[in-house]
Design a protein around this motif. Structure first.
Motif, PDB file in Angstrom:
ATOM      1  N   GLU A 105      24.558  41.556 -15.938  1.00 54.43           N
ATOM      2  CA  GLU A 105      23.460  42.264 -15.284  1.00 54.43           C
ATOM      3  C   GLU A 105      23.930  43.576 -14.666  1.00 54.43           C
ATOM      4  N   ARG A 112      27.629  42.835 -12.865  1.00 54.75           N
ATOM      5  CA  ARG A 112      27.978  41.449 -12.538  1.00 54.75           C
ATOM      6  C   ARG A 112      27.754  40.564 -13.759  1.00 54.75           C
ATOM      7  N   VAL A 114      26.973  36.552 -14.789  1.00 54.32           N
ATOM      8  CA  VAL A 114      26.439  35.299 -14.264  1.00 54.32           C
ATOM      9  C   VAL A 114      26.775  34.181 -15.244  1.00 54.32           C
ATOM     10  N   THR A 115      27.256  33.052 -14.725  1.00 54.96           N
ATOM     11  CA  THR A 115      27.575  31.910 -15.576  1.00 54.96           C
ATOM     12  C   THR A 115      26.594  30.770 -15.321  1.00 54.96           C
ATOM     13  N   VAL A 120      28.659  34.150  -9.764  1.00 49.67           N
ATOM     14  CA  VAL A 120      28.456  35.569 -10.040  1.00 49.67           C
ATOM     15  C   VAL A 120      29.789  36.293  -9.868  1.00 49.67           C
ATOM     16  N   TYR A 121      30.142  37.117 -10.863  1.00 52.71           N
ATOM     17  CA  TYR A 121      31.410  37.839 -10.838  1.00 52.71           C
ATOM     18  C   TYR A 121      31.125  39.343 -10.881  1.00 52.71           C
TER      19      TYR A 121
END
Length: 256
Positions: A105, A112, A114-115, A120-121
């Motif tokens: 995103e 970021r 998202v998994t 969130v990374y």
């Protein structure tokens, strides 16, 4: 025509396009690795690990998100996987295993990842190294049998006995466990090409009893050892070397 196209997760998209850099744009990747850049690779295969290592060597913050439970799980054993995992960790790379990426995103760029577990990374640079899709359209147009790859036998023969195929776009039966597989690596492509080639021969040059040079036509079994033997100034039996049924290494007297 290229043999395969980089595979994209259907859900891993940025606002402006796929969550990856074009495969021919390594210079753009280098430009993006600015100081303080947060780098993430999706996939812990050879490409993902290579980029992670290069970014970490530049002092960047690097995270590798891998769906499986270890690195390079498709191509090597667990002890080798753990060795490279530890080596990368010692050099500052962070791994997240069992990570199913659902989205990349951001507004104008990737911001970021998202998994599926809701994690969130934050990121600045994302590279997806999650395999390839075989370019089999030409084969399908020619009426060849395809199933996530062009189906070939051990000699590279397709469903049409007059057409052969080799490389990343082919699918074949493993002679080890009988599984149907595609193998995306240069060694496999070269080995398949060697089997497909109808005419294979080598011309061996001997000077003062030593191997001086070797010309090969699809003769990979001679080409690989020839470079080492020439560097060693190996003494060679010209009569054995002239026998097409004798491997070049068996024609060597001694290396000195």
């Amino acid at each position: 025509m290229s043999a395969a196209t980089t595979e994209l997760s259907p859900v891993a998209e940025t606002p402006s396009g796929p969550a990856e850099l074009p495969r021919d744009d390594a210079l753009e990747l280098k430009r993006l690795l600015v100081p303080d850049a947060r780098v993430a690779t999706i996939g812990a295969g050879c490409i993902g690990l290579e980029v992670a290592a290069a970014a970490a060597a530049k002092g960047r913050d690097v995270t590798v998100l891998e769906f499986q439970d270890r690195v390079m799980s498709r191509v090597t054993s667990e002890p080798v996987s753990r060795f490279f995992e530890q080596l990368h960790e010692q050099n500052g790379v962070r791994f997240v295993f069992g990570a199913a990426v659902t989205a990349v995103e951001g507004t104008d760029r990737a911001e970021r990842i998202v998994t599926a577990d809701g994690a969130v990374y934050p990121v600045d640079v994302v590279l997806a190294g999650i395999g390839v899709v075989p370019n089999q359209e030409l084969a399908e147009t020619a009426g060849l049998e395809c199933q996530d790859g062009i189906l070939v036998d051990g000699d590279g023969k397709t469903s049409d006995p007059h057409i052969y195929a080799a490389g990343d776009a082919t699918r074949f039966t493993s002679n080890i466990d009988g599984a149907s597989q595609r193998l995306e690596c240069i060694q496999n492509a070269m080995a398949q090409a060697g089997r497909v080639a109808a005419d294979k021969f080598s011309v061996v040059y001997v000077r003062d009893g030593r191997l001086a040079a070797v010309d090969t036509v699809a003769g990979l079994t001679d080409f690989r050892p020839a470079k080492k033997l020439i560097a060693q100034r190996a003494r060679i039996d010209p009569f054995l070397a002239a026998d097409s049924g004798t491997p070049l290494t068996d024609a060597v007297f001694a290396a000195s």
